[in-house]
Design a protein around this motif. Structure first.
Motif, PDB file in Angstrom:
ATOM      1  N   ASP A 148      -8.088 -31.731  34.821  1.00  0.00           N
ATOM      2  CA  ASP A 148      -6.733 -32.129  35.207  1.00  0.00           C
ATOM      3  C   ASP A 148      -5.641 -31.604  34.278  1.00  0.00           C
ATOM      4  O   ASP A 148      -4.520 -32.086  34.300  1.00  0.00           O
ATOM      5  N   LYS A 149      -5.976 -30.591  33.462  1.00  0.00           N
ATOM      6  CA  LYS A 149      -4.985 -30.075  32.532  1.00  0.00           C
ATOM      7  C   LYS A 149      -5.193 -28.584  32.301  1.00  0.00           C
ATOM      8  O   LYS A 149      -6.319 -28.098  32.229  1.00  0.00           O
ATOM      9  N   LEU A 150      -4.077 -27.856  32.186  1.00  0.00           N
ATOM     10  CA  LEU A 150      -4.102 -26.431  31.874  1.00  0.00           C
ATOM     11  C   LEU A 150      -3.155 -26.175  30.709  1.00  0.00           C
ATOM     12  O   LEU A 150      -1.984 -26.557  30.757  1.00  0.00           O
ATOM     13  N   ILE A 151      -3.667 -25.535  29.669  1.00  0.00           N
ATOM     14  CA  ILE A 151      -2.838 -25.097  28.546  1.00  0.00           C
ATOM     15  C   ILE A 151      -2.761 -23.579  28.592  1.00  0.00           C
ATOM     16  O   ILE A 151      -3.792 -22.905  28.683  1.00  0.00           O
ATOM     17  N   LEU A 152      -1.552 -23.027  28.534  1.00  0.00           N
ATOM     18  CA  LEU A 152      -1.357 -21.585  28.543  1.00  0.00           C
ATOM     19  C   LEU A 152      -0.517 -21.172  27.343  1.00  0.00           C
ATOM     20  O   LEU A 152       0.449 -21.858  26.988  1.00  0.00           O
ATOM     21  N   ALA A 153      -0.869 -20.031  26.753  1.00  0.00           N
ATOM     22  CA  ALA A 153      -0.129 -19.539  25.597  1.00  0.00           C
ATOM     23  C   ALA A 153       0.038 -18.027  25.688  1.00  0.00           C
ATOM     24  O   ALA A 153      -0.901 -17.304  26.022  1.00  0.00           O
ATOM     25  N   LEU A 154       1.248 -17.570  25.395  1.00  0.00           N
ATOM     26  CA  LEU A 154       1.559 -16.145  25.318  1.00  0.00           C
ATOM     27  C   LEU A 154       1.362 -15.720  23.866  1.00  0.00           C
ATOM     28  O   LEU A 154       2.024 -16.238  22.966  1.00  0.00           O
ATOM     29  N   LEU A 155       0.464 -14.757  23.634  1.00  0.00           N
ATOM     30  CA  LEU A 155       0.121 -14.388  22.261  1.00  0.00           C
ATOM     31  C   LEU A 155       0.831 -13.130  21.772  1.00  0.00           C
ATOM     32  O   LEU A 155       0.753 -12.787  20.600  1.00  0.00           O
ATOM     33  N   ASP A 156       1.522 -12.420  22.671  1.00  0.00           N
ATOM     34  CA  ASP A 156       2.152 -11.158  22.286  1.00  0.00           C
ATOM     35  C   ASP A 156       3.397 -10.937  23.136  1.00  0.00           C
ATOM     36  O   ASP A 156       3.784 -11.798  23.925  1.00  0.00           O
ATOM     37  N   SER A 176       4.687 -18.636  22.499  1.00  0.00           N
ATOM     38  CA  SER A 176       5.135 -19.797  23.264  1.00  0.00           C
ATOM     39  C   SER A 176       3.997 -20.322  24.126  1.00  0.00           C
ATOM     40  O   SER A 176       3.084 -19.579  24.503  1.00  0.00           O
ATOM     41  N   ALA A 177       4.028 -21.612  24.436  1.00  0.00           N
ATOM     42  CA  ALA A 177       2.931 -22.251  25.171  1.00  0.00           C
ATOM     43  C   ALA A 177       3.467 -23.394  26.017  1.00  0.00           C
ATOM     44  O   ALA A 177       4.591 -23.874  25.824  1.00  0.00           O
ATOM     45  N   PHE A 190       6.773 -24.868  24.184  1.00  0.00           N
ATOM     46  CA  PHE A 190       6.819 -25.079  22.741  1.00  0.00           C
ATOM     47  C   PHE A 190       6.213 -23.881  22.023  1.00  0.00           C
ATOM     48  O   PHE A 190       5.573 -23.026  22.640  1.00  0.00           O
ATOM     49  N   GLN A 191       6.443 -23.805  20.715  1.00  0.00           N
ATOM     50  CA  GLN A 191       5.945 -22.695  19.914  1.00  0.00           C
ATOM     51  C   GLN A 191       4.671 -23.088  19.170  1.00  0.00           C
ATOM     52  O   GLN A 191       4.576 -24.184  18.606  1.00  0.00           O
ATOM     53  N   LEU A 192       3.706 -22.190  19.185  1.00  0.00           N
ATOM     54  CA  LEU A 192       2.472 -22.411  18.442  1.00  0.00           C
ATOM     55  C   LEU A 192       2.641 -21.978  16.989  1.00  0.00           C
ATOM     56  O   LEU A 192       3.333 -20.995  16.697  1.00  0.00           O
ATOM     57  N   SER A 193       1.984 -22.691  16.100  1.00  0.00           N
ATOM     58  CA  SER A 193       1.909 -22.244  14.710  1.00  0.00           C
ATOM     59  C   SER A 193       0.822 -21.178  14.607  1.00  0.00           C
ATOM     60  O   SER A 193      -0.019 -21.048  15.509  1.00  0.00           O
ATOM     61  N   GLN A 194       0.817 -20.419  13.523  1.00  0.00           N
ATOM     62  CA  GLN A 194      -0.219 -19.403  13.346  1.00  0.00           C
ATOM     63  C   GLN A 194      -1.591 -20.044  13.278  1.00  0.00           C
ATOM     64  O   GLN A 194      -2.577 -19.484  13.773  1.00  0.00           O
ATOM     65  N   GLU A 195      -1.669 -21.228  12.703  1.00  0.00           N
ATOM     66  CA  GLU A 195      -2.950 -21.940  12.650  1.00  0.00           C
ATOM     67  C   GLU A 195      -3.445 -22.280  14.052  1.00  0.00           C
ATOM     68  O   GLU A 195      -4.637 -22.131  14.354  1.00  0.00           O
ATOM     69  N   GLN A 196      -2.543 -22.717  14.929  1.00  0.00           N
ATOM     70  CA  GLN A 196      -2.930 -23.035  16.310  1.00  0.00           C
ATOM     71  C   GLN A 196      -3.362 -21.779  17.070  1.00  0.00           C
ATOM     72  O   GLN A 196      -4.295 -21.816  17.870  1.00  0.00           O
TER      73      GLN A 196
END
Length: 205
Positions: A148-156, A176-177, A190-196
Motif C-alpha cells: 500500500d505504499k510507493l517510495i520514489l527517489a530521483l538520484l541524478d 528529491s523523493a 522532500f530531499q534525501l540526505s546522502q546517507e539515505q
C-alpha cells in the motif's frame, strides 16, 4: 474459395511465427545474480544467473537476500533487490530511432539508469506500479513498492513524472523523493540526505 482459405491460413501461420520470434528476442543480459533469481518465460520458470540472456515478456523475480542486475540492449541498467517482481512489457530499441520501454513492477525494490532509448526525442520510457505510472526522462531513479505504499527517489539529473489516482507530481531536482500511499493524498516532495541515498542503493546492490 479454397485458394482464399489457403491464403488466410498461410497468413495466420506467418503471423504466429512473427509473434513467437518477437517474444523470443534477446533484449538484455544478466550481469549479476545472487540468491534466488528467476525468470518466468513462456509459461516456464528459469533460474536467472550471471550472463544469462533476458527476453521480451520476461517476468523477473528475486527471493530473500537476493540481487539481480540486467543491462538492456540500449544500455539501460536495471537493479532488483529482495522479494521483487518486474515484467518487461515492452522494449523496442533501434539505434538513432524513436524507441519505447515499458516495465511493470508488482512489488519490491528497484533502481533504473535509463539508456539510449531515453536520449532520443519522441521516445517513451515508463514504469508502472500498483500505485503509479512513472514517465522517465534521462535519469537514475530508485523505488520501493509495498502493498500500500510507493517510495520514489530521483538520484541524478533528469525528470520523473508520476501519475496517480490522487494527482500528478514531477521530481526534477536530484535527490528529491516522494511517498505515495494508497487512497491518500499525495505527500510532499522532500530531499534525501546522502546517507539515505546510500541506504537506498544498498537495497539493490
Amino acid at each position: 474459395m479454397r485458394r482464399f482459405a489457403f491464403l488466410a491460413c498461410f497468413i495466420s501461420v506467418l503471423s504466429l511465427g512473427f509473434n513467437a520470434a518477437s517474444a523470443n528476442d534477446k533484449i538484455g543480459t544478466t550481469i549479476k545474480a545472487t540468491g534466488t533469481t528467476t525468470a518466468y518465460r513462456l509459461n516456464l520458470i528459469y533460474a536467472q544467473r550471471n550472463t544469462d540472456p533476458v527476453f521480451f515478456g520476461d517476468e523477473l523475480k528475486t527471493g530473500a537476500s537476493s540481487r539481480l542486475q540486467v543491462v538492456f540492449n540500449d544500455s539501460t541498467e536495471l537493479y532488483l533487490g529482495d522479494h521483487s517482481t518486474l515484467t518487461i512489457d515492452e522494449l523496442v530499441y533501434i539505434p538513432n530511432q524513436k524507441g519505447q520501454a515499458l516495465f511493470s513492477l508488482s512489488q519490491g525494490v528497484f533502481r533504473m539508469v535509463s539508456g539510449a532509448i531515453n536520449k532520443i526525442a519522441g521516445s517513451s520510457f515508463r514504469v508502472r506500479t500498483p500505485l503509479a505510472t512513472i514517465g522517465v526522462r534521462g535519469t537514475d531513479f530508485w523505488g520501493h513498492q509495498t502493498e500500500d505504499k510507493l517510495i520514489l527517489a530521483l538520484l541524478d539529473d533528469g525528470e520523473v513524472e508520476i501519475s496517480t489516482q490522487e494527482g500528478d507530481v514531477t521530481l526534477s531536482t536530484p535527490l528529491s523523493a516522494i511517498v505515495i500511499e494508497k487512497d491518500k493524498p499525495l505527500g510532499q516532495v522532500f530531499q534525501l540526505s546522502q546517507e539515505q541515498v546510500d541506504q537506498a542503493k544498498q537495497t539493490v546492490e
